[in-house]
Design a protein around this motif. Sequence first.
Motif, PDB file in Angstrom:
ATOM      1  N   GLN A 228       0.815  -1.197   0.000  1.00 17.01           N
ATOM      2  CA  GLN A 228       0.000   0.000   0.000  1.00 17.01           C
ATOM      3  C   GLN A 228       0.858   1.259   0.000  1.00 17.01           C
ATOM      4  OE1 GLN A 228      -3.393  -0.307  -0.270  1.00 17.01           O
ATOM      5  NE2 GLN A 228      -2.897  -2.492  -0.440  1.00 17.01           N
ATOM      6  N   ARG A 229       2.056   1.133   0.602  1.00 13.45           N
ATOM      7  CA  ARG A 229       2.965   2.280   0.662  1.00 13.45           C
ATOM      8  C   ARG A 229       4.342   1.806   0.205  1.00 13.45           C
ATOM      9  NH1 ARG A 229       1.564   5.729   6.161  1.00 13.45           N
ATOM     10  NH2 ARG A 229      -0.709   5.610   6.003  1.00 13.45           N
ATOM     11  N   THR A 230       4.768   2.289  -0.953  1.00 15.70           N
ATOM     12  CA  THR A 230       6.014   1.794  -1.524  1.00 15.70           C
ATOM     13  C   THR A 230       7.225   2.187  -0.690  1.00 15.70           C
ATOM     14  OG1 THR A 230       6.095   3.760  -2.932  1.00 15.70           O
ATOM     15  CG2 THR A 230       5.094   1.776  -3.867  1.00 15.70           C
ATOM     16  N   ALA A 231       7.139   3.283   0.052  1.00  8.91           N
ATOM     17  CA  ALA A 231       8.276   3.716   0.869  1.00  8.91           C
ATOM     18  C   ALA A 231       8.427   2.878   2.133  1.00  8.91           C
ATOM     19  CB  ALA A 231       8.124   5.192   1.239  1.00  8.91           C
ATOM     20  N   ASP A 232       7.386   2.146   2.498  1.00  7.62           N
ATOM     21  CA  ASP A 232       7.409   1.296   3.687  1.00  7.62           C
ATOM     22  C   ASP A 232       8.163   0.013   3.345  1.00  7.62           C
ATOM     23  OD1 ASP A 232       6.762  -0.563   5.737  1.00  7.62           O
ATOM     24  OD2 ASP A 232       4.914   0.511   6.178  1.00  7.62           O
ATOM     25  N   ARG A 233       9.171  -0.313   4.147  1.00  6.77           N
ATOM     26  CA  ARG A 233      10.037  -1.455   3.831  1.00  6.77           C
ATOM     27  C   ARG A 233       9.486  -2.788   4.335  1.00  6.77           C
ATOM     28  NH1 ARG A 233      15.714   0.547   5.962  1.00  6.77           N
ATOM     29  NH2 ARG A 233      16.335  -1.546   5.281  1.00  6.77           N
ATOM     30  N   VAL A 261       2.681  -2.520  16.691  1.00 10.20           N
ATOM     31  CA  VAL A 261       1.297  -2.683  16.249  1.00 10.20           C
ATOM     32  C   VAL A 261       1.128  -1.945  14.923  1.00 10.20           C
ATOM     33  CG1 VAL A 261      -1.132  -2.243  16.805  1.00 10.20           C
ATOM     34  CG2 VAL A 261       0.495  -2.818  18.639  1.00 10.20           C
ATOM     35  N   PRO A 262       0.878  -2.648  13.823  1.00  7.25           N
ATOM     36  CA  PRO A 262       0.736  -1.979  12.532  1.00  7.25           C
ATOM     37  C   PRO A 262      -0.393  -0.945  12.543  1.00  7.25           C
ATOM     38  CG  PRO A 262       0.973  -4.338  12.228  1.00  7.25           C
ATOM     39  CD  PRO A 262       0.776  -4.113  13.692  1.00  7.25           C
ATOM     40  N   GLY A 263      -0.149   0.181  11.886  1.00  2.00           N
ATOM     41  CA  GLY A 263      -1.151   1.230  11.824  1.00  2.00           C
ATOM     42  C   GLY A 263      -0.634   2.437  11.082  1.00  2.00           C
ATOM     43  N   PRO A 264      -1.506   3.431  10.899  1.00  2.00           N
ATOM     44  CA  PRO A 264      -1.103   4.617  10.144  1.00  2.00           C
ATOM     45  C   PRO A 264      -0.058   5.463  10.847  1.00  2.00           C
ATOM     46  CG  PRO A 264      -3.306   4.890  11.045  1.00  2.00           C
ATOM     47  CD  PRO A 264      -2.925   3.461  11.272  1.00  2.00           C
TER      48      PRO A 264
END
Length: 291
Positions: A228-233, A261-264
């Motif tokens: 969902q977010r390309t900058a997120d590794r 905890v995954p989140g925005p």
Amino acid sequence: MPSTLTTTRGSVTVAGATRTFTSVGTTAPGDAKPLILVFHGSGQTGDKHRAFTGGVFDALAARGALVAYLDGYRGNWNDARRESHFPARKADIDDVGFVRAVITTLAADRRIDPGRVYAVGYSNGGQMVFRLAHEAPDLLAGATVIAATMPAPENFLAHQEPRAPLPVLLVHGTKDPIVSYQGGTMNWALRTVFKAGGLTWSATRTARYFAERNGITTEPTTIRLPKQRTADRTEVERTTYEANGVPSVVLYTIHGGGHTVPGPSSSAPMVVGRTSHQLDTADLITQFFDL
């Protein structure tokens, strides 16, 4: 007119001791709400965990649930692991009784539906959710465990009530530096810091265990989710155990994810590893439990 979130401090008395929690909900009238019980990690309180996660679970309150952030005893939960040596375990604090008392209190004025109570636990709080799933399955309509895996049988002291099929959602990072995705035992330094230890299973074995408790014997299906977010590794893989007529068990593997905890958003320090922004844990809970 849009509803607003309100935050309220509450308390109950259990075994002569006052136990506290923070509840978050909307002002909207209507039917009794589902209740989300949030169990924090070691060394936290409910309020500290709320900040640590960037308030991710508040989104569940905004969608109509009542979210209760419970406070452990001196920063921990009596999680039934044989090798836990923090005060909550040493004093044999009645945390199951605490949970029952909170549900009873919130159901008394019809704010919540006692048939729709969901437990969400992180780390030591996840271990507490494992205990509830075994000792008090009658209290729960579903369980979510983040950054925790099942203790091996010789490390688990919880007595077991008759098995009740329970939908279980598991989330774990492959680069978790505290609770290994692969299971095993903590190193000496971590055992000293957290006053806990003993053998634990891997995240995948934990998922299979709960699937088998639900009567699921077929092989799971696994898919890699699109980024969902390309900058997120980090990258996310979903493994689903399901069968007709019984609740499912789902494991979200966060490749490259840490003890978070995954989140925005998140206030988790980098020492516990990377927080994935590919997923929103509140969304996972909403979808999986159909809230």
